[in-house]
Enzyme design. Structure first.
Site, PDB file in Angstrom:
ATOM      1  N   GLY A 236      45.695  11.548  25.206  1.00  0.00           N
ATOM      2  CA  GLY A 236      46.408  10.717  24.258  1.00  0.00           C
ATOM      3  C   GLY A 236      46.125  11.100  22.822  1.00  0.00           C
ATOM      4  O   GLY A 236      45.415  12.065  22.515  1.00  0.00           O
ATOM      5  N   MET A 240      39.060  10.883  20.345  1.00  0.00           N
ATOM      6  CA  MET A 240      38.360  10.854  21.622  1.00  0.00           C
ATOM      7  C   MET A 240      39.006  11.758  22.673  1.00  0.00           C
ATOM      8  O   MET A 240      38.313  12.597  23.290  1.00  0.00           O
ATOM      9  CB  MET A 240      38.266   9.414  22.138  1.00  0.00           C
ATOM     10  CG  MET A 240      37.695   9.300  23.539  1.00  0.00           C
ATOM     11  SD  MET A 240      36.095  10.075  23.709  1.00  0.00           S
ATOM     12  CE  MET A 240      35.181   9.099  22.536  1.00  0.00           C
ATOM     13  N   GLU A 261      52.495  13.395  26.918  1.00  0.00           N
ATOM     14  CA  GLU A 261      53.429  12.930  25.894  1.00  0.00           C
ATOM     15  C   GLU A 261      53.293  13.758  24.611  1.00  0.00           C
ATOM     16  O   GLU A 261      54.287  14.125  23.977  1.00  0.00           O
ATOM     17  CB  GLU A 261      53.104  11.473  25.598  1.00  0.00           C
ATOM     18  CG  GLU A 261      53.768  10.853  24.403  1.00  0.00           C
ATOM     19  CD  GLU A 261      53.237   9.449  24.193  1.00  0.00           C
ATOM     20  OE1 GLU A 261      53.510   8.609  25.071  1.00  0.00           O
ATOM     21  OE2 GLU A 261      52.533   9.211  23.197  1.00  0.00           O
TER      22      GLU A 261
END
Length: 462
Positions: A236, A240, A261
């Site tokens: 994502g 992190m 994505e």
């Protein structure tokens, strides 16, 4: 093909003849000032996403401020400055709205200059298709090729669906954008365009990976044992997931795949390390799949005309059934906090808006459906406020924070203190598990809160 693009081909004597696309290009060429005359008061205008933001057209539209009122603008992950917003602090002329906030758009929200549009990323284009009005769409694309096509580049995951809905399509040519090959809907043809704008652009903004903190490395290292050779990885937005990508690049794992994505620098690091081959993917083998891309200059160069990286619409890429086709699908995302019931907040801190739902729920669902799949939600156990006071990210319950992932879809939660799996766990089990990975300084007060809330067993470990 002639039926699809009626002004692209002509039939003469039984032979297909390509017409002069450059003639059409020149006929549609305008200055930015001329092109934005298409915008009228009350219109809905779309700016697309990330590095495809139309800087020249935005500046020209801002210059029309005194001529226009109530122009509503949509964008997302725009890195700024957005001149149509900055020139109108009263929002009488331009009202900006974002599908997913970048750090810059978050600052706009703090200043009362941006409103968030709740969404799940796979649904954005269907929202346009079925419910929304687009009077004028404008975005940056690559220069036209000899066949009359413009590549939608780093914004292709949602761009074509927005352009298809627009009454008027204005393309701004950005000479720095990479040409990213696609499965479908990665290009638009000259016949579908109303106006074209050219001009000089600054180099694309870059977003290299931040140096990892100790807590980030510990979180990443907790996740690595759960990943197997040949796994397909989704990372994502945020530092992190990028740190996890770096640690994967340094690991002994092999033949990892990409289905995501957003393609950022972590995937380029995996490629350089020889870890990203896409050989073991069970769908779209040998292809790294993404919907959006932004990062460093080396990343843009890597994705440019690379047959190993393809961009496709997010309504396909982020669909749970698409994600689940990949065996051993691993999803890794950030969050802001988790409450003792297993609810996850990833987009607001109280009432302060931070980012957006994006594709987090898409990948949490799809990875959980995958054979051998796992979905990880990561966070540091604490955070400091502006005064330097430390707070726990594991909280008794949310009061005003937006819930991104419902407790019914709780799966792996990770802090620097460990990994717990909430799937199938009762309320008291969840409380025990989450408190076990909270910062030790806050565990006693979390236990006391769990007792008050009726979700703590006296036999639980303390």
């Amino acid at each position: 093909m002639g039926a699809i693009y009626p002004d692209y081909y002509d039939c003469s004597g039984g032979m297909w003849i390509m017409l002069d696309v450059m003639q059409r290009y020149k006929a549609k060429l305008r200055t930015p000032e001329q092109a934005v005359q298409a915008v009228r008061s009350g219109d809905w205008v779309d700016y697309s996403t990330n590095v495809c933001f139309p800087t020249l057209l935005d500046a020209a539209l801002a210059a029309r401020r005194e001529e226009l009122t109530d122009v509503k603008i949509r964008g997302n992950l725009c890195f700024g400055p957005i001149q149509a917003v900055e020139c109108d602090p009263s929002r009488e002329h331009f009202m900006y709205n974002s599908w997913h906030c970048s750090a810059y758009e978050r600052q706009l929200c703090d200043r009362g200059l941006c409103n968030y549009i709740p969404m799940i990323f796979r649904n954005v284009v269907p929202y346009y298709r079925h419910f929304l009005t687009v009077n004028v769409a404008m975005m940056c694309v690559t220069p036209m090729d000899k066949h009359g096509f413009f590549n939608l580049s780093c914004g292709a995951g949602i761009a074509k669906g927005i352009l298809d809905k627009a009454d008027i399509v204005i393309l701004e040519i950005n000479e720095h954008l990479p040409h990213i090959l696609g499965g479908f809907d990665e290009s638009i043809h000259i016949s579908e365009v109303d106006y074209i704008v050219e001009g000089e652009h600054a180099p694309l903004p870059e977003f290299p990976i931040d140096p990892p903190r100790e807590e980030d490395i510990r979180i990443a290292d907790h996740i690595l044992p759960y990943i197997v050779d040949g796994a397909t990885i989704q990372l994502g937005i945020g530092s992190m997931p990028n740190v996890v990508g770096q640690r994967l690049a340094q690991s002994d794992l092999h033949d990892l795949g990409m289905h995501t994505e957003l393609c950022g620098d972590a995937y380029y690091e995996l490629f350089k390390a020889g870890k990203l081959t896409n050989k073991k993917k069970t769908s779209q083998r040998l292809k790294g799949v993404t919907g959006l891309a932004f990062g460093s200059k080396p990343l843009y160069e890597w994705v440019d005309r690379n047959p190993g990286v393809i961009v496709e619409p997010l309504e396909y890429v982020n669909a749970a059934e698409t994600i689940a086709q990949q065996e051993n699908m691993v999803s890794i995302n950030n969050c802001i906090g988790v409450d003792l019931y297993g609810q996850v907040s990833s987009e607001s801190a109280g009432f302060r808006h931070i980012s957006g739902t994006g594709g987090q729920l898409d990948y949490l669902t799809g990875a959980a459906m995958s054979r051998g799949g796992k979905a990880f939600i990561c966070m540091t156990s604490t955070y400091p406020d502006k005064a330097g006071v430390r707070h726990s990210r594991v909280v008794p319950y949310f009061a005003g924070d937006i819930i991104t992932n419902p407790r019914s879809q709780g799966y792996f939660i990770v802090t620097e203190y460990g990994v717990v799996n909430l799937a199938g766990r009762s309320t008291w089990e969840r409380a025990e598990l989450l408190i076990s990975i909270a910062h030790p300084d806050f565990r006693d007060e979390l236990i006391a809160a769990a007792e008050r809330q009726g979700i703590w067993r006296r036999s639980n470990r303390r």
